[in-house]
Write a protein that holds these residues in place. Structure first.
Motif, PDB file in Angstrom:
ATOM      1  N   CYS A 141     -33.464  22.727-124.601  1.00 11.67           N
ATOM      2  CA  CYS A 141     -34.043  21.377-124.674  1.00 11.67           C
ATOM      3  C   CYS A 141     -33.498  20.487-123.564  1.00 11.67           C
ATOM      4  O   CYS A 141     -33.111  19.346-123.769  1.00 11.67           O
ATOM      5  N   TRP A 165     -38.550  16.767-129.920  1.00 13.22           N
ATOM      6  CA  TRP A 165     -39.506  17.847-129.698  1.00 13.22           C
ATOM      7  C   TRP A 165     -40.903  17.250-129.729  1.00 13.22           C
ATOM      8  O   TRP A 165     -41.367  16.749-130.759  1.00 13.22           O
ATOM      9  N   ALA A 192     -38.081  18.375-125.143  1.00 10.32           N
ATOM     10  CA  ALA A 192     -38.801  19.645-125.013  1.00 10.32           C
ATOM     11  C   ALA A 192     -40.248  19.402-125.402  1.00 10.32           C
ATOM     12  O   ALA A 192     -40.552  18.581-126.282  1.00 10.32           O
TER      13      ALA A 192
END
Length: 275
Positions: A141, A165, A192
């Motif tokens: 990440c 995310w 990410a």
């Protein structure tokens, strides 16, 4: 000379022997004291069963006791269930909702207390997941853009490390819109990006315990969510853990196939992190 007879006491000859006194008038023929006559014409009274001596089951008290016990058990169950999902400022997995997130319209918050390492495919209470048990092997990440959907179990672990995310529906987000998301993520630590199968909105953002769905990749709440929650010490359970995982970046997992350890070098191609 004739002897004089001594005069006898009146009625002495009629007294019973031994000097027993005559029964008082009206007492003849009576039985023991307090009882009626016992002559041959009256049979003795029968003794009935006393009601006082009959034991009765206290059903009312038994039912009341059972109800009280059941109520107490129900209260205990409710308290346990409530505490399981409640926040706790001293527990990094139960931090209260942060004020900055409350100000963002549409942000959903809930406590995610489970955080054990478990192998295999796991079940989550949100889609995409915002926390819970996960693989021991976290997804990279470090501003990583994944071309294909990655496994939930690896992605959840990176949320534990403070990552945001960002997921998108590949059928709705394409071309310049997708480029805009990549520009937000690429090369930025604790971010990410990946497509997500059957996502209900165009884009969703996940942090540990937080989630936001938006219908446009240009929605300003995307940057607001990132600013409020990325590596926030009041959100991140393991804020000092690294987001770097070069082996996962080179050979990421695929959706529904989580990795417990790094994949062999011959596995699928990796992700990109360049702008």
């Amino acid at each position: 000379m004739a002897q004089r007879k001594s005069p006898s006491t009146s009625g002495s000859a009629n007294r019973p022997a031994g000097g027993a006194a005559r029964s008082p008038k009206g007492q003849a023929g009576r039985g023991p004291a307090g009882k009626g006559p016992t002559g041959p014409g009256r049979p003795p009274a029968k003794k009935g069963k006393s009601i006082v001596n009959q034991k009765q089951t206290p059903w009312g008290m038994i039912i009341a006791t059972v109800l009280v016990v059941l109520f107490a058990v129900a209260v205990v169950v409710v308290v346990i269930a409530t505490n399981k999902g409640s926040s706790d400022s001293s527990d990094p997995y139960r931090y209260p909702e942060v004020a900055a997130a409350k100000k963002i319209q549409g942000v959903a918050y809930h406590v995610e207390p489970n955080h054990n390492h478990k192998d295999g495919i796991l079940t989550y209470d949100t889609t995409p997941p915002t926390g819970g048990n996960h693989s021991q092997y976290w997804a990279d990440c470090t501003g990583t853009v994944y071309a294909q959907p990655i496994a939930n179990e690896n992605a959840v672990h990176m949320l534990e490390h403070g990552a945001i995310w960002i997921t998108y529906n590949a059928d709705k987000v394409k071309g310049t819109q997708l480029d805009g998301l990549k520009q937000i993520v690429s090369g930025v630590d604790r971010l990410a990006l990946s497509p997500y199968p059957n996502l209900k909105s165009a884009v969703s953002l996940q942090a540990w315990g937080y989630q936001l769905f938006v219908d446009s990749p240009s929605d300003p709440r995307i940057n607001q969510f990132i600013a409020a929650l990325k590596l926030n010490p009041k959100v991140t359970p393991e804020s000092t853990a690294s987001c770097s995982q070069p082996t996962f970046k080179a050979h990421p997992s695929t959706f529904g196939h989580p990795l417990w350890v790094p994949a062999p070098a011959s596995a699928s191609s990796g992700a990109s992190s360049g702008a």
